[in-house]
Design an enzyme around this catalytic site. Sequence first.
Site, mmCIF file in Angstrom:
data_model
loop_
_atom_site.group_PDB
_atom_site.id
_atom_site.type_symbol
_atom_site.label_atom_id
_atom_site.label_comp_id
_atom_site.label_asym_id
_atom_site.label_seq_id
_atom_site.Cartn_x
_atom_site.Cartn_y
_atom_site.Cartn_z
ATOM 1 N N ASP A 148 -3.837 -0.754 5.115
ATOM 2 C CA ASP A 148 -4.207 -2.149 4.859
ATOM 3 C C ASP A 148 -5.651 -2.402 5.281
ATOM 4 O O ASP A 148 -6.150 -1.770 6.215
ATOM 5 C CB ASP A 148 -3.243 -3.071 5.631
ATOM 6 C CG ASP A 148 -3.243 -4.484 5.088
ATOM 7 O OD1 ASP A 148 -3.894 -4.735 4.056
ATOM 8 O OD2 ASP A 148 -2.588 -5.353 5.704
ATOM 9 N N ASN A 164 2.585 -5.906 -5.312
ATOM 10 C CA ASN A 164 1.172 -5.717 -5.683
ATOM 11 C C ASN A 164 0.927 -5.832 -7.189
ATOM 12 O O ASN A 164 -0.204 -6.030 -7.623
ATOM 13 C CB ASN A 164 0.636 -4.363 -5.188
ATOM 14 C CG ASN A 164 0.402 -4.297 -3.695
ATOM 15 O OD1 ASN A 164 0.411 -3.224 -3.096
ATOM 16 N ND2 ASN A 164 0.170 -5.433 -3.062
HETATM 17 C C1 FPP Z 1 -4.292 -2.491 1.063
HETATM 18 O O1 FPP Z 1 -5.523 -3.121 1.277
HETATM 19 C C2 FPP Z 1 -4.426 -1.329 0.212
HETATM 20 C C3 FPP Z 1 -3.844 -1.140 -1.007
HETATM 21 C C4 FPP Z 1 -2.974 -2.154 -1.635
HETATM 22 C C5 FPP Z 1 -4.076 0.068 -1.816
HETATM 23 C C6 FPP Z 1 -4.112 1.379 -1.088
HETATM 24 C C7 FPP Z 1 -4.658 2.381 -2.010
HETATM 25 C C8 FPP Z 1 -5.541 3.362 -1.710
HETATM 26 C C9 FPP Z 1 -6.066 3.647 -0.371
HETATM 27 C C10 FPP Z 1 -6.104 4.187 -2.822
HETATM 28 C C11 FPP Z 1 -5.403 5.334 -3.368
HETATM 29 C C12 FPP Z 1 -4.265 5.935 -2.656
HETATM 30 C C13 FPP Z 1 -3.877 7.219 -2.804
HETATM 31 C C14 FPP Z 1 -2.621 7.650 -2.171
HETATM 32 C C15 FPP Z 1 -4.683 8.224 -3.541
HETATM 33 P P1 FPP Z 1 -5.739 -4.610 0.746
HETATM 34 O O2 FPP Z 1 -6.308 -4.527 -0.625
HETATM 35 O O3 FPP Z 1 -4.462 -5.371 0.848
HETATM 36 O O4 FPP Z 1 -6.791 -5.124 1.770
HETATM 37 P P2 FPP Z 1 -6.986 -6.629 2.300
HETATM 38 O O5 FPP Z 1 -5.713 -6.996 3.026
HETATM 39 O O6 FPP Z 1 -8.154 -6.507 3.226
HETATM 40 O O7 FPP Z 1 -7.248 -7.480 1.110
#
Ligand code: FPP
Length: 235
Positions: free
Chosen positions: A16, A64
């Site tokens: 996150d 998501n």
């Molecule tokens: C949460 O941060 C992250 C995600 C929803 C996506 C995670 C994906 C990756 C790291 C990329 C690819 C993964 C693999 C396994 C190759 P957020 O967007 O919710 O952050 P925020 O809370 O700060 O908005």
Amino acid sequence: MTTDKNIPVHVSIIMDGNGRWARERGQERVMGHIAGVKSVRACAEESVRQGVKYLSLFAFSEENWGRPQAEVDALMKLMMKSLSDEVGTLMDNGVRFVVLGNRKRLSETLDSAITQLEKMTEGNQAMTLIVFLSYSGKWDILQAARRMAEEIAADPGKVVSPEDFDSYLVTAGIPDPDLIIRTSGEQRISNYLLWQGAYSEFLFTDVLWPDFHEEQYRAALDEYAKRDRRYGKVK
Ligand code: FPP
């Protein structure tokens, strides 16, 4: 590899803070996801070095899908790109790759690329890397309950134990997570491994996912090693 430490068999991470990481730098959210892939690689390689047998990552929840379409598309594209970029690293490190979740919602192209990588890596034994994609804990419990109900209908006297129920979940055959880490300061489970996390140790860190590398991961393993797990009993 450290041998005198209490190493968890299965570490799971709620990655996150990618969006906030990007915003702090005046960048688009997707830049945070791109940077987050480096953390995925760092934690996977460190898991192999430390002897963690399963590393699972919550990459995309059922919820998501409700994000702006441009971000969903960017995440799916990044997933697709990561599959081809990481094949070599997975093979070199002896890592088996598995994707779990509601795969019916993925595009056919992504789903078949995943299936191909799963087949290519299925004999690898150093570690299993599980990516939860289009996953939610309630979805998993419901799909398991539905499949179990079908079998019980045919055999109404059947007694069902929690272990029997495990075998209907998408994680069947995978040990429950010993440690669940969530980055970015949020302290909640967000519909993740609701059943499987019943006795997991939790570790919350303020570090944003793109800044979570080998050092932060090792610190989390050190913290886990100090925990006293009693599973509701007295020691
Ligand atoms: C949460 O941060 C992250 C995600 C929803 C996506 C995670 C994906 C990756 C790291 C990329 C690819 C993964 C693999 C396994 C190759 P957020 O967007 O919710 O952050 P925020 O809370 O700060 O908005």
